[in-house]
Design an enzyme around this catalytic site. Structure first.
Site, mmCIF file in Angstrom:
data_model
loop_
_atom_site.group_PDB
_atom_site.id
_atom_site.type_symbol
_atom_site.label_atom_id
_atom_site.label_comp_id
_atom_site.label_asym_id
_atom_site.label_seq_id
_atom_site.Cartn_x
_atom_site.Cartn_y
_atom_site.Cartn_z
ATOM 1 N N LYS A 128 -54.502 35.966 -3.078
ATOM 2 C CA LYS A 128 -54.696 36.514 -4.426
ATOM 3 C C LYS A 128 -54.909 35.390 -5.424
ATOM 4 O O LYS A 128 -55.778 35.457 -6.288
ATOM 5 C CB LYS A 128 -53.474 37.357 -4.838
ATOM 6 N N CYS A 133 -73.781 43.729 -3.797
ATOM 7 C CA CYS A 133 -74.985 44.357 -4.338
ATOM 8 C C CYS A 133 -74.710 45.828 -4.628
ATOM 9 O O CYS A 133 -73.756 46.409 -4.127
ATOM 10 C CB CYS A 133 -76.174 44.230 -3.401
ATOM 11 N N TRP A 165 -76.498 40.309 -5.367
ATOM 12 C CA TRP A 165 -75.619 39.200 -4.975
ATOM 13 C C TRP A 165 -76.440 38.316 -4.061
ATOM 14 O O TRP A 165 -76.842 38.732 -2.983
ATOM 15 C CB TRP A 165 -74.380 39.747 -4.263
ATOM 16 N N GLU A 204 -50.880 36.733 1.737
ATOM 17 C CA GLU A 204 -51.537 37.575 0.743
ATOM 18 C C GLU A 204 -51.363 37.005 -0.661
ATOM 19 O O GLU A 204 -52.295 37.043 -1.469
ATOM 20 C CB GLU A 204 -50.990 39.004 0.830
ATOM 21 N N ASN A 232 -80.075 46.569 -0.421
ATOM 22 C CA ASN A 232 -78.848 45.881 -0.021
ATOM 23 C C ASN A 232 -78.966 45.525 1.447
ATOM 24 O O ASN A 232 -79.475 46.327 2.238
ATOM 25 C CB ASN A 232 -77.621 46.779 -0.208
ATOM 26 N N GLY A 233 -78.465 44.373 1.837
ATOM 27 C CA GLY A 233 -78.506 43.976 3.235
ATOM 28 C C GLY A 233 -79.365 42.750 3.441
ATOM 29 O O GLY A 233 -79.698 42.027 2.495
ATOM 30 N N HIS A 281 -43.957 20.905 9.609
ATOM 31 C CA HIS A 281 -44.843 20.423 10.668
ATOM 32 C C HIS A 281 -46.194 19.993 10.109
ATOM 33 O O HIS A 281 -47.249 20.323 10.664
ATOM 34 C CB HIS A 281 -45.021 21.503 11.738
ATOM 35 N N LYS A 306 -66.864 42.901 -3.533
ATOM 36 C CA LYS A 306 -65.799 43.831 -3.177
ATOM 37 C C LYS A 306 -65.942 44.330 -1.750
ATOM 38 O O LYS A 306 -64.988 44.361 -0.994
ATOM 39 C CB LYS A 306 -65.816 45.021 -4.157
ATOM 40 N N GLU A 340 -58.306 33.648 -4.870
ATOM 41 C CA GLU A 340 -59.428 34.553 -5.163
ATOM 42 C C GLU A 340 -59.746 34.602 -6.655
ATOM 43 O O GLU A 340 -60.916 34.572 -7.044
ATOM 44 C CB GLU A 340 -59.090 35.979 -4.705
ATOM 45 N N ARG A 356 -68.443 45.096 -7.501
ATOM 46 C CA ARG A 356 -68.853 44.736 -6.145
ATOM 47 C C ARG A 356 -69.310 43.283 -6.057
ATOM 48 O O ARG A 356 -69.448 42.730 -4.968
ATOM 49 C CB ARG A 356 -69.978 45.661 -5.676
#
Length: 633
Positions: free
Chosen positions: A510, A2, A75, A506, A101-102, A529, A628, A513, A27
């Protein structure tokens, strides 16, 4: 997650608000809207979808004039993305507008009470409940002469403190359980914005004859470099000429500290690059330089930092390190674990911040807690910091955003100086974090048992990194060709050993995402395994295989995949001709020390993910469902 923008001044508010919202797109959001005061009425324009396809198009056909307003990118948390659920939200009277926001955790109980009083709600959001609650409190405390425009812009601050709208906000927030960063305007005061925060970032931009409110400095950096970072429970009253900040429940203004932004709006521009992510990948040689600058002591073969706020004796007394982090920062922390244990022989544990905050983990007296975050606002990491401090532990922060909540609340810390990172998928922050962790591990090692000649080896290898990173970036087109070969795959594996296991994690993160391809990272030896059951000719594996002390072991793991006809992409050290005969594709990187290889290997992993995502038509900078800065649980 947001975004909030507010403006009060002499210019037209709408263009400033929309420009600020565009700068907050990274964001993550699903709708956008603005509320502007004109002729003592609040006019809202809001639309589901991207700004250019929704809000901007709406404003082009149905614009709003006015010099004060608030804007928001949402968001979805409470209620699906829709025009009705978009912010700003109005109170029952239509005279108060709120962006938020929140999460308001007790919104259902508050809503029930307001419904019993006759309030009618038009959305399924918790924010509309907050707007009604503020409006309800405002109706109770209206003052004669402070309505119908009789109190002009700026006059209220001289006549009564706190401002009646600020008082209504404070009264409402005393009933609220949860996290919030809010902006509030009222049609009765066409020159006042109220901002308040608890657990969600909010800053004030200070201009000449104008002031700004924002959840992120990127939104206002093109208008002012002077900002005030609000603390939890701060309530700010903005007019074109004045700023007053009070504490929730207090009627006395606080002294405010004006800080200077490290960057300008131009630093957050995409320039000639098609995406912010690609720009930020290519910035890494310079951001690694920035992370190193002024932090190396050649004559002592060590590193130095100005903001740790710990003496050498205190650092030497540390016998255990705990690192809570999230996402990409968690992967950087894993590399840090290897570094601290090898260089300084300090037992180190890496924790998911979301788990650490609720665990009653036994932490010994001489434990140093170190939090790692790009934004400095990640809710779980901030909660971990506060929990560690509550138990009496020293907390250091590795952070990119000067003035962020974590940077201010930590006992000491290290800034990355990587500049604004706009792409949702973190790239340059990761390499800067690992660079800083290497320097800190070098310092911790040199005050213990690490030999000077080994320290100098590490320093020389670090100083060579920017040029080596530049050389890898020259392979961008070759990496793109490899990416196109595998863009149709639906599953990927990423493998590495020791320092390169976190790099594999990582790389997998990426790819998933930004391309939405299922990808998993493993220590190379763990493939046999269980996961090896998934290997077939349609499932590529990326193997990070430097010419290091366990090269032969990793090579054997690679051959196990080859025997099952799995396509292999190798990230290997330059000069390794042997690997060419064993794999489908190779990306070579320069030779470096084993602990530093992830800093080089991660660049081709980032480029591979980027080009695959572009080939699949994905929105690289704004991946679906992601934000973000995750400022809620």
């Amino acid at each position: 997650m947001c975004g909030i923008v507010g403006y009060v001044g002499k210019q037209k508010a709408a263009p400033i608000l929309v420009d600020g919202l565009r700068r907050l797109e990274y964001r993550g959001y699903d709708s956008a809207g603005v509320a502007i005061i004109r002729d003592q009425a609040i006019l809202t324009r809001k639309k589901k979808g991207k700004i250019d396809e929704g809000l901007a198009r709406l404003l082009a056909t149905d614009g709003v004039e006015g010099t004060i307003g608030i804007g928001h990118t949402r968001w979805a948390t409470h209620g699906p993305p829709s025009d009705e659920n978009s912010h700003p939200h109005l109170d029952q009277s239509g005279h108060v507008a709120v962006v938020h926001n929140g999460v308001i955790e007790n919104y259902e109980r508050l809503k029930e009470r307001l419904v019993q009083k006759g309030h009618i709600f038009k959305s399924s959001t918790d924010t509309e409940v907050l707007a009604h609650l503020i409006g309800d409190h405002y109706e109770r405390i209206k003052l004669p002469g402070a309505v119908d425009g009789q109190a002009g812009p700026g006059k209220e601050l001289d006549s009564v403190l706190p401002h009646p709208l600020a008082q209504a906000v404070m009264n409402a927030l005393k009933e609220v359980i949860g996290a919030y960063g809010i902006g509030v305007i009222c049609a009765d005061f066409p020159g006042v914005i109220i901002g308040a925060r608890r657990g969600s970032p909010l800053i004030v931009g200070v201009g000449e004859g104008e002031n700004f409110l924002a959840s992120d400095a990127n939104a206002i950096a093109s208008h002012t470099r002077q900002v005030v970072y609000l603390n939890d429970y701060d309530v700010a009253t903005l007019t074109p000429d004045k700023l007053s900040v009070t504490r929730l429940g207090s009627d006395k203004p606080n002294n405010v500290q004006i800080s200077q932004l490290e960057y300008s709006g131009a630093d957050a521009e995409r320039g000639a690059y098609p995406h912010f992510m690609l720009k930020e990948i290519f910035e890494q040689p310079r951001t690694v330089e920035n992370a190193l600058r002024g932090r190396i002591e050649h004559d002592q073969a060590t590193a130095k930092f100005g903001g740790l706020n710990m003496t050498m004796a205190e650092l030497r007394a540390v016998d255990h390190i705990v690192i809570p982090a999230c996402g990409t920062s968690w992967h950087a922390a894993l590399i840090g674990e290897y570094l601290f244990e090898e260089f300084a022989h300090i037992p180190t544990e890496v924790e998911y911040a979301s788990e650490f905050r609720y665990r009653n983990a036994p932490i010994e007296k001489h434990t140093l807690v170190m939090v790692i975050t790009q934004s400095g606002e990640t809710a779980d990491t901030l909660a971990s910091l506060r929990e560690a401090k509550r138990k009496g532990h020293k907390v250091l922060a590795i952070c990119n955003v000067v003035g962020s909540t974590i940077a201010r609340e930590a006992d000491g810390g290290i800034y990355l100086h990587a500049g604004p990172e706009i792409g949702v998928a973190s790239t340059k922050a990761f390499t800067s974090q690992v660079t800083v962790l290497t320097l800190l591990a070098l310092l911790m090692g040199r005050i213990r048992m690490l030999a000077a000649n080994r320290g100098m080896q590490v320093i020389h290898a670090l100083e060579a990194l920017p040029q080596q990173l530049d050389s890898i970036l020259t392979q961008n087109e070759a990496i793109k060709r490899i990416a196109l070969k595998y863009a149709a795959a639906e599953d990927f594996f990423f493998l590495g050993r020791q320092y390169n296991f976190p790099a594999a994690l990582e790389g997998a993160l990426k790819l998933k995402e930004i391309s939405y391809i299922h990808a998993e990272g493993y220590p190379a030896a763990e493939m046999k395994h269980g996961p090896i059951a998934m290997i077939d000719e349609k499932t590529p594996t990326v193997v990070v295989i430097p010419s290091d002390s366990i090269y032969e072991k990793t090579f054997s793991n690679l051959q196990e995949i080859k025997a099952r006809k799995g396509p292999i992409i190798a990230i290997a050290t330059e000069g390794n001709e042997r690997i060419l005969k064993e794999v489908n594709d190779v990306i070579f990187v320069p030779e470096t020390l084993e602990p530093l290889f992830p800093l080089l290997a991660v660049l081709p992993l980032q480029l591979l993910a980027y080009h695959i995502a572009v080939a699949r038509g994905c929105d690289v900078d704004k991946p679906r469902n992601l934000a973000k800065s995750v400022t809620v649980e």
